[in-house]
Design a protein around this motif. Sequence first.
Motif, PDB file in Angstrom:
ATOM      1  N   PHE A  40      11.647  -0.819  -0.679  1.00 47.77           N
ATOM      2  CA  PHE A  40      11.090   0.304   0.063  1.00 47.77           C
ATOM      3  C   PHE A  40      12.220   1.182   0.562  1.00 47.77           C
ATOM      4  CE2 PHE A  40       7.484  -2.622   0.827  1.00 47.77           C
ATOM      5  CZ  PHE A  40       6.404  -1.775   0.645  1.00 47.77           C
ATOM      6  N   SER A  41      12.026   2.494   0.508  1.00 47.41           N
ATOM      7  CA  SER A  41      12.946   3.404   1.191  1.00 47.41           C
ATOM      8  C   SER A  41      12.437   3.531   2.626  1.00 47.41           C
ATOM      9  CB  SER A  41      12.956   4.777   0.511  1.00 47.41           C
ATOM     10  OG  SER A  41      11.742   5.461   0.769  1.00 47.41           O
ATOM     11  N   PRO A  42      13.250   4.041   3.536  1.00 41.05           N
ATOM     12  CA  PRO A  42      12.749   4.243   4.901  1.00 41.05           C
ATOM     13  C   PRO A  42      11.496   5.114   4.954  1.00 41.05           C
ATOM     14  CG  PRO A  42      15.133   4.320   4.910  1.00 41.05           C
ATOM     15  CD  PRO A  42      14.708   4.283   3.459  1.00 41.05           C
ATOM     16  N   THR A  43      11.435   6.158   4.122  1.00 40.22           N
ATOM     17  CA  THR A  43      10.239   7.003   4.137  1.00 40.22           C
ATOM     18  C   THR A  43       9.041   6.304   3.491  1.00 40.22           C
ATOM     19  OG1 THR A  43      11.027   8.148   2.146  1.00 40.22           O
ATOM     20  CG2 THR A  43      11.477   9.208   4.278  1.00 40.22           C
ATOM     21  N   ASP A  44       9.292   5.397   2.546  1.00 35.64           N
ATOM     22  CA  ASP A  44       8.206   4.567   2.011  1.00 35.64           C
ATOM     23  C   ASP A  44       7.612   3.715   3.128  1.00 35.64           C
ATOM     24  OD1 ASP A  44       8.738   5.439  -0.622  1.00 35.64           O
ATOM     25  OD2 ASP A  44       9.873   3.623  -1.133  1.00 35.64           O
ATOM     26  N   LEU A  45       8.476   3.166   3.975  1.00 31.06           N
ATOM     27  CA  LEU A  45       7.999   2.326   5.077  1.00 31.06           C
ATOM     28  C   LEU A  45       7.136   3.119   6.051  1.00 31.06           C
ATOM     29  CD1 LEU A  45      11.119   0.125   5.924  1.00 31.06           C
ATOM     30  CD2 LEU A  45       9.004  -0.582   4.779  1.00 31.06           C
ATOM     31  N   VAL A  46       7.526   4.364   6.321  1.00 27.16           N
ATOM     32  CA  VAL A  46       6.708   5.212   7.202  1.00 27.16           C
ATOM     33  C   VAL A  46       5.323   5.385   6.598  1.00 27.16           C
ATOM     34  CG1 VAL A  46       6.435   7.545   8.136  1.00 27.16           C
ATOM     35  CG2 VAL A  46       8.662   6.422   8.235  1.00 27.16           C
ATOM     36  N   SER A  47       5.283   5.666   5.307  1.00 31.11           N
ATOM     37  CA  SER A  47       4.009   5.880   4.636  1.00 31.11           C
ATOM     38  C   SER A  47       3.170   4.605   4.606  1.00 31.11           C
ATOM     39  CB  SER A  47       4.254   6.389   3.211  1.00 31.11           C
ATOM     40  OG  SER A  47       4.986   7.591   3.258  1.00 31.11           O
ATOM     41  N   ALA A  48       3.799   3.500   4.286  1.00 33.42           N
ATOM     42  CA  ALA A  48       3.082   2.221   4.276  1.00 33.42           C
ATOM     43  C   ALA A  48       2.609   1.857   5.676  1.00 33.42           C
ATOM     44  CB  ALA A  48       3.979   1.122   3.713  1.00 33.42           C
ATOM     45  N   ALA A  49       3.405   2.193   6.676  1.00 35.59           N
ATOM     46  CA  ALA A  49       3.024   1.907   8.069  1.00 35.59           C
ATOM     47  C   ALA A  49       1.760   2.660   8.457  1.00 35.59           C
ATOM     48  CB  ALA A  49       4.164   2.257   9.020  1.00 35.59           C
ATOM     49  N   LEU A  50       1.596   3.871   7.947  1.00 32.81           N
ATOM     50  CA  LEU A  50       0.388   4.633   8.261  1.00 32.81           C
ATOM     51  C   LEU A  50      -0.849   3.896   7.761  1.00 32.81           C
ATOM     52  CD1 LEU A  50      -1.043   7.144   9.378  1.00 32.81           C
ATOM     53  CD2 LEU A  50      -0.620   8.236   7.149  1.00 32.81           C
ATOM     54  N   GLY A  51      -0.852   3.502   6.499  1.00 34.51           N
ATOM     55  CA  GLY A  51      -1.997   2.778   5.958  1.00 34.51           C
ATOM     56  C   GLY A  51      -2.223   1.446   6.650  1.00 34.51           C
ATOM     57  N   SER A  52      -1.147   0.716   6.907  1.00 30.95           N
ATOM     58  CA  SER A  52      -1.270  -0.585   7.569  1.00 30.95           C
ATOM     59  C   SER A  52      -1.787  -0.449   8.989  1.00 30.95           C
ATOM     60  CB  SER A  52       0.082  -1.309   7.573  1.00 30.95           C
ATOM     61  OG  SER A  52       0.451  -1.635   6.262  1.00 30.95           O
ATOM     62  N   CYS A  53      -1.327   0.562   9.698  1.00 30.42           N
ATOM     63  CA  CYS A  53      -1.788   0.788  11.069  1.00 30.42           C
ATOM     64  C   CYS A  53      -3.275   1.137  11.081  1.00 30.42           C
ATOM     65  CB  CYS A  53      -0.962   1.887  11.722  1.00 30.42           C
ATOM     66  SG  CYS A  53      -1.316   2.139  13.469  1.00 30.42           S
ATOM     67  N   MET A  54      -3.666   2.029  10.180  1.00 27.39           N
ATOM     68  CA  MET A  54      -5.086   2.402  10.101  1.00 27.39           C
ATOM     69  C   MET A  54      -5.950   1.177   9.820  1.00 27.39           C
ATOM     70  SD  MET A  54      -4.983   5.981   8.034  1.00 27.39           S
ATOM     71  CE  MET A  54      -4.712   7.512   8.926  1.00 27.39           C
ATOM     72  N   MET A  55      -5.498   0.330   8.881  1.00 27.45           N
ATOM     73  CA  MET A  55      -6.267  -0.869   8.537  1.00 27.45           C
ATOM     74  C   MET A  55      -6.315  -1.840   9.709  1.00 27.45           C
ATOM     75  SD  MET A  55      -8.068  -2.180   6.135  1.00 27.45           S
ATOM     76  CE  MET A  55      -9.164  -3.112   7.209  1.00 27.45           C
ATOM     77  N   THR A  56      -5.222  -1.973  10.424  1.00 26.32           N
ATOM     78  CA  THR A  56      -5.191  -2.864  11.581  1.00 26.32           C
ATOM     79  C   THR A  56      -6.186  -2.421  12.644  1.00 26.32           C
ATOM     80  OG1 THR A  56      -2.882  -3.431  11.167  1.00 26.32           O
ATOM     81  CG2 THR A  56      -3.706  -3.812  13.400  1.00 26.32           C
ATOM     82  N   ILE A  57      -6.215  -1.130  12.918  1.00 27.00           N
ATOM     83  CA  ILE A  57      -7.157  -0.612  13.919  1.00 27.00           C
ATOM     84  C   ILE A  57      -8.599  -0.800  13.438  1.00 27.00           C
ATOM     85  CG2 ILE A  57      -7.934   1.447  15.155  1.00 27.00           C
ATOM     86  CD1 ILE A  57      -5.249   0.214  16.155  1.00 27.00           C
ATOM     87  N   MET A  58      -8.863  -0.557  12.145  1.00 27.07           N
ATOM     88  CA  MET A  58     -10.209  -0.811  11.629  1.00 27.07           C
ATOM     89  C   MET A  58     -10.544  -2.298  11.719  1.00 27.07           C
ATOM     90  SD  MET A  58     -10.906   1.765   8.401  1.00 27.07           S
ATOM     91  CE  MET A  58      -9.473   1.308   7.428  1.00 27.07           C
TER      92      MET A  58
END
Length: 135
Positions: A40-58
């Motif tokens: 992962f690049s640092p910006t890949d991690l930001v993008s993956a974090a968005l999806g993971s955060c959304m899924m966690t909240i759901m």
Amino acid sequence: MNTATARYAGHLRTEATHVASGTLIQTDAPVDNHGRGEAFSPTDLVSAALGSCMMTIMGIVAERHAWDLVGTTWAVTKHMSPEPPRRIAQIDVTFELPAALAPADRTVLERAALTCPVALSLHPDIKQNVVFEYR
């Protein structure tokens, strides 16, 4: 207490350790920015974090209502700005959720996802395209 500690490993790679768990994340610069693209690049991690955060909240909302989201998947696509400065311009997230969810339940989950902490923390110039599919 620190959340993470990190070190530069050379050759455009970093290693970050999550203090509480000891989990290690390695990053590599992307191929289009002098790297090998082997992690992962640092910006890949930001993008993956968005999806993971959304899924966690759901997931939190689903547990509260006894809705089963096990097996839900998502894909994330990051788009970098074509003009300088180099930055994330857009993140696309597509979720595939269970078709059995009632329309009212879907609305609750979608609203929860769109208000996750990462989504609310990203700069407003970063376009967030989020699609919810039910299969």
